[in-house]
Motif scaffolding. Structure first.
Motif, PDB file in Angstrom:
ATOM      1  N   LYS A  40      -3.334   3.152   0.758  1.00  0.00           N
ATOM      2  CA  LYS A  40      -3.753   3.254   2.156  1.00  0.00           C
ATOM      3  C   LYS A  40      -4.292   4.660   2.396  1.00  0.00           C
ATOM      4  O   LYS A  40      -3.585   5.643   2.167  1.00  0.00           O
ATOM      5  N   PRO A  78       0.807  -1.233   0.000  1.00  0.00           N
ATOM      6  CA  PRO A  78       0.000   0.000   0.000  1.00  0.00           C
ATOM      7  C   PRO A  78       0.833   1.274   0.000  1.00  0.00           C
ATOM      8  O   PRO A  78       1.825   1.396   0.711  1.00  0.00           O
ATOM      9  N   GLU A 122       0.614   5.104   0.967  1.00  0.00           N
ATOM     10  CA  GLU A 122      -0.213   5.968   1.809  1.00  0.00           C
ATOM     11  C   GLU A 122      -0.405   7.335   1.167  1.00  0.00           C
ATOM     12  O   GLU A 122       0.548   7.959   0.711  1.00  0.00           O
ATOM     13  N   THR A 180      -2.370  -0.433  -4.901  1.00  0.00           N
ATOM     14  CA  THR A 180      -2.905  -0.560  -3.548  1.00  0.00           C
ATOM     15  C   THR A 180      -2.630   0.736  -2.800  1.00  0.00           C
ATOM     16  O   THR A 180      -1.481   1.201  -2.755  1.00  0.00           O
ATOM     17  N   GLU A 198      -7.995   0.394   3.033  1.00  0.00           N
ATOM     18  CA  GLU A 198      -7.049  -0.109   2.038  1.00  0.00           C
ATOM     19  C   GLU A 198      -7.812  -0.347   0.743  1.00  0.00           C
ATOM     20  O   GLU A 198      -8.722  -1.161   0.685  1.00  0.00           O
ATOM     21  N   GLU A 234      -7.965  -1.430  -3.263  1.00  0.00           N
ATOM     22  CA  GLU A 234      -7.344  -2.176  -4.358  1.00  0.00           C
ATOM     23  C   GLU A 234      -7.929  -1.628  -5.660  1.00  0.00           C
ATOM     24  O   GLU A 234      -9.128  -1.774  -5.924  1.00  0.00           O
TER      25      GLU A 234
END
Length: 290
Positions: free
Chosen positions: A284, A185, A187, A282, A256, A258
């Motif tokens: 966050k 992920p 961010e 991915t 999270e 996708e």
């Protein structure tokens, strides 16, 4: 008569001297010694440039200082664990490049500036690996604007590479293969969530290139608590560039996402499709409750 003769000789001398100066300038440019800062990259480039492309004979490069002309003979190259890629731009005839940006050596800085790649305008294939390390630099979102100059590219891969803006790829008209994934992920900035509505409306965090215009896009989400434990699957609706996320549990501290996109004529490499464009991202998303 004498004046005319001397004038003619003077003109001829000027032309000859000018030619010598121009030739000397061009020769001097190609014989320029190149210092490559990163030890690993320097050793690998020196090794690649140490063979005469016409005879195959080994060339001695003293003090690991290749000339620009010697670096121009490198057409295929791969390297790993470099803290800087500055200097690679002198290998301007390179066609195939595979590299890993991160490093397993403790305390060694990882490469973060990939702009020199934008000078390799003869590249036809580029594969970039950036395996995640303890160095937070490898988690930074990367700017790939330099690829817009690589108009001869037919194949481009970014593996475990934190890229959110793919629009520079739009300039690559020869591209038939493009595959990217973030690996873990990435961010982004936090978003505000109403404690009563438990809903978020946000802009799609990925900017796609034109290769994905007529393809399929999807988004799924998972809510996680402060211990990064699974909290719940959540509803994610996508409308153009807008994401609407609903039914977020109160204990969630981040979401999270996708995010997947494929081209209209997407197939796997094994199926030998004419074109393949895929982006798996991915993200966050920290939550701020109010």
């Amino acid at each position: 008569m004498n004046l005319k003769k001397w004038g003619t000789l003077g003109l001829a001398t000027t032309v000859i001297l000018g030619s010598l100066l121009i030739g000397g300038h061009l020769s001097g440019a190609s014989e320029k010694k190149i210092y490559i800062h990163d030890d690993q990259l320097r050793q690998e480039l020196v090794r690649a440039a140490s063979y005469d492309p016409e005879t195959g004979e080994k060339i001695v490069i003293e003090d690991e200082l290749p000339t620009a002309k010697q670096l121009e003979t490198v057409e295929s190259f791969s390297f790993w664990e470099a803290s800087s890629i500055d200097g690679i731009q002198y290998a301007k005839n390179m066609k195939y490049l595979v590299f890993g940006a991160s490093t397993s050596e403790e305390g060694k800085q990882v490469a973060v500036d990939f702009r020199p790649l934008g000078k390799l305008t003869n590249l036809e294939m580029l594969q970039c690996y950036s395996y995640w390390t303890e160095d937070e630099t490898t988690y930074s979102v990367q700017d790939i604007s330099y690829v817009k100059n690589l108009t001869k590219l037919t194949s481009l891969d970014f593996y475990h590479f934190p890229v959110l803006d793919l629009t520079p790829v739009s300039n690559l008209n020869e591209l038939i293969w493009f595959d990217t994934n973030t690996g873990v992920p990435v961010e982004i900035d936090s978003v505000a969530v109403s404690g009563t509505e438990k809903k978020v409306v946000m802009e799609h965090p990925v900017k796609y290139s034109v290769q994905f215009n007529d393809g399929d896009k999807s988004a799924t989400g998972t809510a996680r608590n402060e211990n990064e434990e699974y909290s719940a699957d959540i509803s994610v609706q996508m409308d153009g560039n807008k994401l609407t996320i609903e039914n977020i549990p109160a204990e969630a501290t981040y979401i999270e996402l996708e995010l997947q996109a494929t081209s209209k004529d997407y197939y796997s490499r094994e199926q030998m499709a004419e074109k393949h464009f895929r982006a798996n991202t991915t993200v966050k998303v920290p939550l701020f409750w109010y």
